[in-house]
Design an enzyme around this catalytic site. Structure first.
Site, mmCIF file in Angstrom:
data_model
loop_
_atom_site.group_PDB
_atom_site.id
_atom_site.type_symbol
_atom_site.label_atom_id
_atom_site.label_comp_id
_atom_site.label_asym_id
_atom_site.label_seq_id
_atom_site.Cartn_x
_atom_site.Cartn_y
_atom_site.Cartn_z
ATOM 1 N N ASP A 60 13.274 -64.258 110.040
ATOM 2 C CA ASP A 60 13.529 -63.056 109.261
ATOM 3 C C ASP A 60 13.175 -63.405 107.819
ATOM 4 O O ASP A 60 13.711 -64.365 107.268
ATOM 5 C CB ASP A 60 15.028 -62.734 109.346
ATOM 6 C CG ASP A 60 15.294 -61.261 109.458
ATOM 7 O OD1 ASP A 60 14.682 -60.506 108.688
ATOM 8 O OD2 ASP A 60 16.125 -60.868 110.296
ATOM 9 N N ASP A 113 12.051 -58.117 106.514
ATOM 10 C CA ASP A 113 13.247 -57.303 106.336
ATOM 11 C C ASP A 113 12.972 -56.197 105.316
ATOM 12 O O ASP A 113 12.347 -56.434 104.278
ATOM 13 C CB ASP A 113 14.370 -58.213 105.818
ATOM 14 C CG ASP A 113 15.674 -57.467 105.613
ATOM 15 O OD1 ASP A 113 16.239 -56.996 106.604
ATOM 16 O OD2 ASP A 113 16.114 -57.351 104.451
ATOM 17 N N GLU A 168 10.348 -54.270 109.441
ATOM 18 C CA GLU A 168 11.397 -53.266 109.648
ATOM 19 C C GLU A 168 10.959 -52.007 108.906
ATOM 20 O O GLU A 168 11.070 -51.920 107.689
ATOM 21 C CB GLU A 168 12.724 -53.770 109.093
ATOM 22 C CG GLU A 168 13.861 -52.817 109.398
ATOM 23 C CD GLU A 168 15.115 -53.131 108.585
ATOM 24 O OE1 GLU A 168 16.197 -52.744 109.029
ATOM 25 O OE2 GLU A 168 15.012 -53.750 107.511
ATOM 26 N N HIS A 206 21.135 -55.882 115.060
ATOM 27 C CA HIS A 206 22.387 -56.285 114.410
ATOM 28 C C HIS A 206 22.944 -55.225 113.453
ATOM 29 O O HIS A 206 23.955 -55.475 112.818
ATOM 30 C CB HIS A 206 22.137 -57.591 113.653
ATOM 31 C CG HIS A 206 21.075 -57.420 112.594
ATOM 32 N ND1 HIS A 206 19.743 -57.251 112.902
ATOM 33 C CD2 HIS A 206 21.161 -57.328 111.257
ATOM 34 C CE1 HIS A 206 19.057 -57.081 111.798
ATOM 35 N NE2 HIS A 206 19.892 -57.125 110.772
ATOM 36 N N ASP A 207 22.254 -54.097 113.326
ATOM 37 C CA ASP A 207 22.712 -53.072 112.375
ATOM 38 C C ASP A 207 23.276 -51.824 113.038
ATOM 39 O O ASP A 207 23.752 -50.926 112.335
ATOM 40 C CB ASP A 207 21.532 -52.621 111.485
ATOM 41 C CG ASP A 207 21.079 -53.703 110.523
ATOM 42 O OD1 ASP A 207 21.917 -54.512 110.103
ATOM 43 O OD2 ASP A 207 19.881 -53.727 110.187
#
Ligand code: GLC
Length: 556
Positions: free
Chosen positions: A109, A211, A273, A336-337
């Site tokens: 990431d 990210d 992302e 994870h969000d």
């Protein structure tokens, strides 16, 4: 530059690991790199014919760089080192070597929209208006009336501007105030970031997930975002049109520059992302011109879909339509969000059979055309830990509302991986520590060990399906075609190459059988996997599919 074809990620499967809660080797309650190493057999041990292994092709690690952990690692204070919580650079090198020995690629990431406010670049930048890094972040004076520079909002709530007394100016942060945004207009910033990219590529990492890659660039004049017509709450992020703080043309130049670096190395993947919340854009724009930007833009189609075949099919069709020729779609159910898909879909479908939903969801994810990304734990049907007590919560990057209430945290989908029914679900090899986040109460029933022992478990279904996918050219490279125009209670679609044809059918109804009257040759189909039909049998296509039948057939 055009996209090269036959790259590993076009046919591979990526598995996202949240390092803090995947496996804790040193027993301090935090997941770590040695913990991941201990669990690699589970991820891919196919060279040893490991029948209890997933056989995935790559892991994507949520951030492991040095960080004060205000946003669980998405606030980096040193890009050249590993956060001591996770181990050392030597541990990382060991992980990389061990992964590569098993044909697992490692994707990092890369959090470079912003740094931590403790990063030396920011510490220097904030110290005065004329230091060498004074322009490395977005600094603005207050308006003449003393108000913040403009109406831009933080994604985590509140204004995106925080006052800095040393400079008597505000700095901009798209996320938390501890995450100041880098000023990508400054060529020195770009070079500093590109050095980081090269450092990790030289170490041998196989790619990056960029990210927040749609917010790198900001309007040079810091113009106010228009507020959506009729909006009462002007301080809600979703009520603005993000014309000036998101998806600006310069963003594409930046990503292209990163891609140019990546392309100098063999077989490295660039994922981004690319959260899209505006009808002005679609995901295709992030592939660039002739595929010169992201290989895989992460969008959020399935994460916003209700458990409804019509919606899901529409998302797939849209992606089929807009993905440029030669480029590869990508899909995920969880990350994870966001709440885990089983939590979302059980609730919205009032389903009493989570296993069936998990198997159907796995089938969709692993049989659409594109690269699937799994999120740790989805393969055993992990669900969110709802209402984690405040004193055990960790996600404090999000900002309290005006009523002083914290919005729902993202901790629920980040709880420890459930390996077995021992203490802490086998997450931590230490027994006397509190895990970073509490283990979900259901770990005694939902865990890897138990599901490996059970032939019709969700995990065994995933393992078989991943194997089928790997061995099928139709499923990894074939076209996608729906058999149904207006799906209401079922999906039926075909994946096909010149030599192979595979039919996927999912009946979403628990009550009603599904009459397969579609235009498809009835005879000679091999059942590849099914929760109803006998796997491995050659059959004529059944006319009637059972309530909640999930079957994949191959034409023989
Ligand atoms: C991305 C990450 C999220 C993080 C944010 C700020 O959206 O997925 O976890 O909080 O960026 O870095």
């Amino acid at each position: 530059m055009t996209a090269k074809s036959n790259q590993w990620w076009e046919t591979g499967v990526i598995y996202q690991i949240y390092p803090l809660t995947f496996a804790d080797a040193n027993g301090d309650g935090h997941g770590d790199l040695q913990g991941i190493i201990k669990r690699l057999d589970y991820l891919n041990n196919k060279q040893e014919n490991g029948k209890n292994s997933l056989g995935i092709d790559a892991i994507w690690l949520s951030p492991i760089n040095d960080s004060p952990m205000i946003d669980n690692g998405y606030d980096v204070s040193n890009y050249y080192d590993i956060c001591p919580v996770f181990g050392t650079l030597a541990d990382f090198e060991a992980l990389l070597t061990q992964c590569h020995q098993r044909n697992i690629r490692v994707i990092l990431d890369l959090v470079v929209n912003h740094t931590s406010d403790r990063h030396p670049w920011f510490v220097e930048s904030r110290s005065s208006k004329d230091n060498p890094k004074s322009d490395w972040y977005h600094w603005q004076d207050a308006n003449p009336d003393g108000s913040v520079p403009n109406n831009w909002l933080s994604y985590f709530g509140g204004t995106a501007w925080t006052y800095c007394p040393e400079r008597e100016q505000y700095y901009y942060h798209a996320f938390n105030q501890n995450q100041p945004d880098l000023n990508w207009n400054n060529p020195q910033v770009r070079q500093a970031v590109y050095d980081i990219v090269r450092f990790w590529l030289d170490k041998g990492v196989d790619g990056f997930r960029l990210d927040a890659s749609s917010v790198y660039s900001k309007d040079k004049y810091y113009r106010y975002n228009p507020v959506k017509f009729g909006t009462t709450d002007k301080n809600n992020y979703n009520n603005q049109d993000h014309l000036y703080d998101k998806n600006l043309p310069e963003n594409h130049h930046i990503i292209r520059e990163i891609r140019e670096i990546i392309d100098r190395y063999d077989g490295r993947v660039l994922i981004g992302e690319t959260f899209i919340d505006s009808p002005m854009f679609d995901s295709a724009v992030f592939y660039g011109v002739d595929g010169d930007e992201l290989h895989l833009p992460f969008n959020f189609e399935f994460t916003f879909s209700p458990w409804y075949p019509g919606y899901i099919q529409r998302e797939i069709q849209k992606k089929e339509r807009i993905t440029p020729k030669g480029c590869c779609p990508t899909y995920f159910l969880d990350n994870h969000d966001i709440p885990r898909h089983l939590s979302r879909w059980i609730e919205c479908s009032l389903c009493t059979n989570p296993k069936a939903i998990a198997q159907a969801a796995a089938t969709i994810l692993l049989t659409v055309r594109g690269t699937p990304v799994l999120y740790y734990g989805q393969e055993i049907g992990m669900v969110d830990y709802v209402d984690i007590p405040l004193e055990q919560r960790r996600d404090f990057a999000v900002v309290k509302g005006e009523d002083g209430e914290l919005p729902p945290a993202r901790d629920g989908c980040r709880t420890p991986m459930q390996w077995d029914d021992s203490v802490h679900a086998g997450f931590s090899f230490g027994k006397d520590v509190e895990p970073y986040l509490p283990v979900n109460d259901n770990y005694e029933e939902v865990n890897v060990a138990q599901q490996l022992a059970e032939d019709d478990s969700i995990l065994k279904f995933y393992i078989r399906l991943l194997e089928i996918r790997k061995n099928s050219k139709a499923l990894t490279q074939g076209s996608w075609r729906s058999l149904i125009h207006y799906p209401y209670e079922h999906l039926a679609y075909v994946r096909e190459t010149a030599a192979e044809k595979v039919l996927i059918v999912i009946n979403f109804s628990y009550e009603k059988p599904f009459e397969l009257d579609e235009d498809i040759e009835p005879d000679n189909w091999l059942v590849l996997i099914s929760n109803i039909q006998n796997t491995g049998q050659e059959i004529a296509l059944p006319k009637t599919l059972q309530p909640f039948e999930i079957s994949i057939f191959k034409k023989v």
